[in-house]
Design an enzyme around this catalytic site. Sequence first.
Site, short mmCIF file in Angstrom:
data_model
loop_
_atom_site.label_atom_id
_atom_site.label_comp_id
_atom_site.label_asym_id
_atom_site.label_seq_id
_atom_site.Cartn_x
_atom_site.Cartn_y
_atom_site.Cartn_z
N HIS A 156 0.84 -1.20 0.00
CA HIS A 156 0.00 0.00 0.00
C HIS A 156 0.87 1.25 0.00
CE1 HIS A 156 -3.41 2.59 1.47
NE2 HIS A 156 -2.39 3.26 1.99
N GLU A 157 1.87 1.28 0.88
CA GLU A 157 2.73 2.46 0.97
C GLU A 157 3.62 2.62 -0.26
OE1 GLU A 157 1.94 4.48 3.10
OE2 GLU A 157 0.80 3.19 4.45
N HIS A 160 1.71 4.30 -2.96
CA HIS A 160 1.69 5.76 -2.80
C HIS A 160 2.92 6.38 -3.45
CE1 HIS A 160 -1.85 6.64 -0.52
NE2 HIS A 160 -1.53 5.91 0.53
#
Length: 326
Positions: A156-157, A160
């Site tokens: 998820h990070e 980003h």
Amino acid sequence: MMSVLLLILFPIILLAIVWVFLALVNYFGNGYYNEYGEVVNTMDINTVNAYFLQALPWVVGAVAIWFAIAYFSNTSMIKNATGAQTLSRRDNPRVYNIVENLCMTCGMEMPKINVVDDEQLNAFASGIDDKTYTVTVTTGLLDRLNDDELAGVLGHELTHIRNRDTRLLITSIIFVGIVATITSLVVRMLTNMFYYGSGNIRVGGSGSNRENNNNGLSIIIIMVIALVCCAVGYLFTLLTRFAISRKREYMADAGGAELCGDPHALASALRKISNDPGLQDVGREDIAQLFIIHPQALSGGVTSMFNSLFSTHPDTAKRIQVLEQF
């Protein structure tokens, strides 16, 4: 594309605040009495535009300097605010290897890995370029998630970073911070004027006293106009930031699920984090919006609806529900 267009709104909003402020000051400052003794206010657009063009270089210059300092120093500011420490492969081979494998899967460069000594769970990505991109996790996250769940969070990070969300969000944070700081200064100046200057405003008296009183009232009126303009501008910048942040969280969830290959693992991780979100002691709302789950977004009670409306993160339950559909 939509996020970029929303981002362009920030400088437009700042310049609009300046123009509206000058227009209102001109409008209320050009009053005269008509034949019935009523005050009639008028606005001279040409004069407003002339003052705006004079102020424009100063406003743009000040904002540019402010923005440049905050933009290029954000990495150290975030690290100091969270108390994060750099993590190497020797310190924690498990998390380092997971990040490395995920980066190899999507063909991106390995970001820095930071860890915060916090028994609760949270994570976030930051940075503006390949030299500063960083994924930060808490010790609680490393201790309480299994490898699949941890891969989902790290994916998820990393998404980003791949989507340049961190650069976009940091830019929005800076612009919102500029408007918020100006609003705070206006409020403080106005408060000080009421507390320490009200005693100097008297009714009647000599001509010089009346002139001083009028000057004092004029300054207060100008400050009130400035406060209204800043408050409206701050609301618009917040709404723009919310639109950017919420959309990006859903996209990062999808990217993280694709990277780790198990949407249910990311959903399980979000559920665990939401039950005990960490980094609550950071005390910086601008940094908190970077977290995978905003700690304050989970508060209940009568403010829950308000928090949901103005939260930079979508509802965690909805995010989990979307992931569990796959």
